[in-house]
Design an enzyme around this catalytic site. Sequence first.
Site, PDB file in Angstrom:
ATOM      1  N   ARG A  19       4.035 -29.217  -5.750  1.00  0.00           N
ATOM      2  CA  ARG A  19       3.840 -29.849  -7.067  1.00  0.00           C
ATOM      3  C   ARG A  19       2.505 -30.571  -7.181  1.00  0.00           C
ATOM      4  NH1 ARG A  19       9.441 -32.757  -6.789  1.00  0.00           N
ATOM      5  NH2 ARG A  19       8.719 -32.778  -4.651  1.00  0.00           N
ATOM      6  N   ASP A  62       0.804  -1.224   0.000  1.00  0.00           N
ATOM      7  CA  ASP A  62       0.000   0.000   0.000  1.00  0.00           C
ATOM      8  C   ASP A  62       0.840   1.279   0.000  1.00  0.00           C
ATOM      9  OD1 ASP A  62      -2.262  -1.649   0.102  1.00  0.00           O
ATOM     10  OD2 ASP A  62      -2.202  -1.692   2.291  1.00  0.00           O
ATOM     11  N   THR A  81       3.559 -12.429   3.019  1.00  0.00           N
ATOM     12  CA  THR A  81       2.772 -13.102   2.010  1.00  0.00           C
ATOM     13  C   THR A  81       3.618 -14.277   1.481  1.00  0.00           C
ATOM     14  OG1 THR A  81       1.320 -12.775   0.121  1.00  0.00           O
ATOM     15  CG2 THR A  81       3.470 -11.657   0.026  1.00  0.00           C
ATOM     16  N   ILE A 138       3.555  12.656   0.999  1.00  0.00           N
ATOM     17  CA  ILE A 138       4.122  13.703   1.863  1.00  0.00           C
ATOM     18  C   ILE A 138       3.041  14.720   2.254  1.00  0.00           C
ATOM     19  CG2 ILE A 138       6.534  13.487   1.057  1.00  0.00           C
ATOM     20  CD1 ILE A 138       5.996  16.243  -0.336  1.00  0.00           C
ATOM     21  N   ASP A 139       1.957  14.774   1.479  1.00  0.00           N
ATOM     22  CA  ASP A 139       0.844  15.668   1.821  1.00  0.00           C
ATOM     23  C   ASP A 139       0.159  15.232   3.118  1.00  0.00           C
ATOM     24  OD1 ASP A 139       0.164  13.404   0.042  1.00  0.00           O
ATOM     25  OD2 ASP A 139      -1.901  14.040   0.407  1.00  0.00           O
ATOM     26  N   THR A 188      -7.589  -1.669   1.209  1.00  0.00           N
ATOM     27  CA  THR A 188      -8.343  -1.627  -0.048  1.00  0.00           C
ATOM     28  C   THR A 188      -9.121  -2.919  -0.257  1.00  0.00           C
ATOM     29  OG1 THR A 188      -6.457  -0.395  -0.918  1.00  0.00           O
ATOM     30  CG2 THR A 188      -8.091  -1.074  -2.520  1.00  0.00           C
ATOM     31  N   ALA A 195      -3.726  -8.250  -3.389  1.00  0.00           N
ATOM     32  CA  ALA A 195      -3.310  -6.873  -3.631  1.00  0.00           C
ATOM     33  C   ALA A 195      -4.538  -5.978  -3.751  1.00  0.00           C
ATOM     34  CB  ALA A 195      -2.493  -6.793  -4.918  1.00  0.00           C
ATOM     35  N   GLY A 196      -4.338  -4.706  -3.470  1.00  0.00           N
ATOM     36  CA  GLY A 196      -5.394  -3.730  -3.701  1.00  0.00           C
ATOM     37  C   GLY A 196      -4.731  -2.488  -4.211  1.00  0.00           C
ATOM     38  N   HIS A 197      -4.870  -2.237  -5.503  1.00  0.00           N
ATOM     39  CA  HIS A 197      -4.217  -1.067  -6.089  1.00  0.00           C
ATOM     40  C   HIS A 197      -5.283  -0.055  -6.499  1.00  0.00           C
ATOM     41  CE1 HIS A 197      -0.564  -3.721  -7.340  1.00  0.00           C
ATOM     42  NE2 HIS A 197      -0.765  -3.686  -6.051  1.00  0.00           N
ATOM     43  N   LYS A 239       1.801   1.942  -5.157  1.00  0.00           N
ATOM     44  CA  LYS A 239       2.383   1.366  -6.387  1.00  0.00           C
ATOM     45  C   LYS A 239       1.463   1.566  -7.589  1.00  0.00           C
ATOM     46  CE  LYS A 239       2.535  -2.602  -4.266  1.00  0.00           C
ATOM     47  NZ  LYS A 239       2.212  -2.188  -2.888  1.00  0.00           N
ATOM     48  N   GLY A 244      -0.667   3.843  -8.288  1.00  0.00           N
ATOM     49  CA  GLY A 244      -0.634   5.209  -8.805  1.00  0.00           C
ATOM     50  C   GLY A 244       0.625   5.449  -9.631  1.00  0.00           C
ATOM     51  N   GLN A 284       2.202  -6.086  -3.036  1.00  0.00           N
ATOM     52  CA  GLN A 284       2.735  -6.135  -1.669  1.00  0.00           C
ATOM     53  C   GLN A 284       4.028  -5.317  -1.552  1.00  0.00           C
ATOM     54  OE1 GLN A 284       1.733  -9.628  -2.970  1.00  0.00           O
ATOM     55  NE2 GLN A 284      -0.237  -8.762  -2.447  1.00  0.00           N
TER      56      GLN A 284
HETATM   57  P1  GDP Z   1      -0.702   0.007  -3.631  1.00  0.00           P
HETATM   58  O1  GDP Z   1      -1.246  -1.231  -3.025  1.00  0.00           O
HETATM   59  O2  GDP Z   1       0.753   0.192  -3.341  1.00  0.00           O
HETATM   60  O3  GDP Z   1      -1.009   0.158  -5.080  1.00  0.00           O
HETATM   61  O4  GDP Z   1      -1.417   1.202  -2.879  1.00  0.00           O
HETATM   62  P2  GDP Z   1      -2.967   1.340  -2.511  1.00  0.00           P
HETATM   63  O5  GDP Z   1      -3.679   1.782  -3.722  1.00  0.00           O
HETATM   64  O6  GDP Z   1      -3.461   0.146  -1.788  1.00  0.00           O
HETATM   65  O7  GDP Z   1      -2.900   2.442  -1.397  1.00  0.00           O
HETATM   66  C1  GDP Z   1      -2.423   3.705  -1.628  1.00  0.00           C
HETATM   67  C2  GDP Z   1      -3.534   4.734  -1.357  1.00  0.00           C
HETATM   68  O8  GDP Z   1      -2.961   6.000  -1.227  1.00  0.00           O
HETATM   69  C3  GDP Z   1      -4.549   4.860  -2.475  1.00  0.00           C
HETATM   70  O9  GDP Z   1      -5.780   5.206  -1.944  1.00  0.00           O
HETATM   71  C4  GDP Z   1      -3.975   5.990  -3.325  1.00  0.00           C
HETATM   72  O10 GDP Z   1      -4.947   6.687  -4.084  1.00  0.00           O
HETATM   73  C5  GDP Z   1      -3.406   6.872  -2.272  1.00  0.00           C
HETATM   74  N1  GDP Z   1      -2.214   7.618  -2.644  1.00  0.00           N
HETATM   75  C6  GDP Z   1      -1.200   7.236  -3.467  1.00  0.00           C
HETATM   76  N2  GDP Z   1      -0.235   8.204  -3.487  1.00  0.00           N
HETATM   77  C7  GDP Z   1      -0.657   9.169  -2.649  1.00  0.00           C
HETATM   78  C8  GDP Z   1      -0.087  10.428  -2.203  1.00  0.00           C
HETATM   79  O11 GDP Z   1       1.003  10.822  -2.578  1.00  0.00           O
HETATM   80  N3  GDP Z   1      -0.839  11.145  -1.311  1.00  0.00           N
HETATM   81  C9  GDP Z   1      -2.041  10.718  -0.849  1.00  0.00           C
HETATM   82  N4  GDP Z   1      -2.696  11.480   0.017  1.00  0.00           N
HETATM   83  N5  GDP Z   1      -2.590   9.559  -1.238  1.00  0.00           N
HETATM   84  C10 GDP Z   1      -1.905   8.807  -2.112  1.00  0.00           C
HETATM   85  P1  IMO Z   2      -0.781  -4.358  -2.068  1.00  0.00           P
HETATM   86  O1  IMO Z   2      -0.364  -4.941  -3.390  1.00  0.00           O
HETATM   87  C1  IMO Z   2      -0.764  -4.637   2.284  1.00  0.00           C
HETATM   88  C2  IMO Z   2      -0.633  -8.671   4.007  1.00  0.00           C
HETATM   89  C3  IMO Z   2      -1.828  -9.214   4.753  1.00  0.00           C
HETATM   90  C4  IMO Z   2      -1.139 -10.175   5.704  1.00  0.00           C
HETATM   91  C5  IMO Z   2       0.006 -10.731   4.878  1.00  0.00           C
HETATM   92  C6  IMO Z   2      -0.308 -12.075   4.224  1.00  0.00           C
HETATM   93  O2  IMO Z   2      -2.079  -3.671  -2.081  1.00  0.00           O
HETATM   94  O3  IMO Z   2       0.330  -3.534  -1.501  1.00  0.00           O
HETATM   95  P2  IMO Z   2      -1.867 -12.851   2.221  1.00  0.00           P
HETATM   96  O4  IMO Z   2      -3.325 -12.676   2.015  1.00  0.00           O
HETATM   97  O5  IMO Z   2      -1.006 -12.276   1.150  1.00  0.00           O
HETATM   98  O6  IMO Z   2      -1.492 -14.284   2.516  1.00  0.00           O
HETATM   99  O7  IMO Z   2      -1.571 -12.029   3.575  1.00  0.00           O
HETATM  100  O8  IMO Z   2       0.270  -9.770   3.872  1.00  0.00           O
HETATM  101  N1  IMO Z   2      -0.921  -8.190   2.633  1.00  0.00           N
HETATM  102  C7  IMO Z   2      -0.899  -6.908   2.262  1.00  0.00           C
HETATM  103  N2  IMO Z   2      -0.748  -5.785   2.975  1.00  0.00           N
HETATM  104  N3  IMO Z   2      -0.901  -4.547   0.947  1.00  0.00           N
HETATM  105  C8  IMO Z   2      -1.030  -5.673   0.208  1.00  0.00           C
HETATM  106  O9  IMO Z   2      -1.019  -5.654  -1.147  1.00  0.00           O
HETATM  107  C9  IMO Z   2      -1.098  -6.918   0.859  1.00  0.00           C
HETATM  108  N4  IMO Z   2      -1.243  -8.197   0.451  1.00  0.00           N
HETATM  109  C10 IMO Z   2      -1.114  -8.966   1.535  1.00  0.00           C
HETATM  110  O10 IMO Z   2      -2.511  -8.201   5.439  1.00  0.00           O
HETATM  111  O11 IMO Z   2      -0.547  -9.501   6.799  1.00  0.00           O
HETATM  112 MG    MG Z   3      -2.797  -1.844  -1.774  1.00  0.00          MG
END
Ligand code: GDP
Ligand code: IMO
Ligand code: MG
Length: 456
Positions: free
Chosen positions: A139, A12, A240, A354-355, A321, A38-40, A15, A17, A225
Amino acid sequence: MTVTIVGSQLGDEGKGGVVDLYGDAADVVARYQGGDNAGHTVVHDGEKYKLSLVPSGAVRGKVGVLGNGCVVNPETLFDEIDTLRERGLEPDVRVAERAHVILPYHRALDGIEEEEKEDLAAGTTKRGIGPTYEDKAGRRGVRIGDLLDPEVLRERLEYVVPQKKALAEDVFGKETGEEFDIDHLYETYREYGERLAEEEMTVDCGTFLQERIDDGDNVMLEGAQGTSLDIDHGVYPYVTSSNPTAGGATVGTGLGPTVVGDGEVIGIVKAYLSRVGTGPLPTELGGVEGQTPDYDADAGAGGDEEALATTIRDEGGEYGTVTGRPRRVGWLDMPMLRHAARANGFTGLAINHIDVLAGLDEVKVGHSYEFDGDEVYTMPPTTEQWGRCEATFRTFDGWPEVDWADVAAEGYDAIPENARTYLEYISDELDAPIYAVGVGPGREETVIAENPYESQ
Ligand code: GDP
Ligand code: IMO
Ligand code: MG
């Protein structure tokens, strides 16, 4: 050329973005590990897209590939594709025939084992990620290519399902339903195979990507992750089950290490720390019940740290996410980042959020750890050792809340001075230049210092 995007902390970091931002210059975006854990988040034309499986580039019309290192739940895959289509997009998604399939019994077992593990539970997303990778290594997995061949599919299921059923029933004492029924699974997954074939979605990933590169296309490799969740380099067992680190980009796609190493490896850094899940966290502020080890709700509530954590959590929208869980938050952890910089060989950094820290009087950083009486600058190899580390903090003067959209438009020098001091400290410590600075969630709220596809 390739640009690889790697999370440097605990997921989180933003990535999605960054992939979206730099992905403009890419023709193909391939994910190399993980699954629908993952949650992007990608914000495009004011619309927010939350993707768990489909590579972030698909929102912008790029070819999205799920590499052989991924574990794919076809139900999620088709749900996401259908949802994107309903929203007017035409995602072009390919799936590696060597990728493993998440089956319903994997999800069921993920839940069962998490309950059983108690203190050792990682707080998984319960998407069946760990059990699927277990079967891959054992396997006895089912691969995407197997869905296209009903006879092979049936043979694989007939071998593995009775074992899984016995595990659930006899070892864990659970009742099982259709998620452990061979005929049901065979019919459902054969149909997924038919759809994959009809839509011509399956590829031999390495060959597909290499041909695109040879044709002069730009390829982006998208990690999920983050480094401290890596099964080898993370905080085992609170990790993970795959390799988000840059090495995963080669084994998870079939591109050679020299191909990946010839390109750029960009570390995505959140300007503080967030964590969804369990395990130690030396720079944690306050805590979250059910995730922070030994969390005492009464002792923590109402304190300064707890209030600060709440502010950062709310400002940064730090709620999972995928699962909606409140994320644990903390100050930036430099030993964790030094470890990530070494393990991944970052050629550049994107520092986000940083905001979120704007308006604080001071911003702290865990610069080093005190570990059994010694000062250490990187993470120790075991998580128990990490849990004994106490952060030694450095304090930076805070920076004001400003119009971040203006800052993004004007460029790096428009970033408030104290924030630049903070950014440059990170860059110096990690010996990697700053390519981008995130100043808000929107795509235009990013200061771009360098575009990796142009710098080569
Ligand atoms: P990822 O899993 O690494 O792709 O990240 P996520 O999407 O799960 O979580 C990042 C969250 O922060 C999302 O809601 C983005 O829209 C938000 N985000 C990303 N960059 C920035 C930033 O520079 N400032 C703020 N305030 N939010 C951001
Ligand atoms: P993105 O791609 C944050 C964490 C889970 C748990 C551990 C193992 O959005 O950055 P899993 O379901 O993978 O076996 O869980 O990893 N986790 C994450 N935390 N962002 C993620 O993905 C994650 N994917 C798994 O919370 O602690
Ligand atoms: Mg995420």
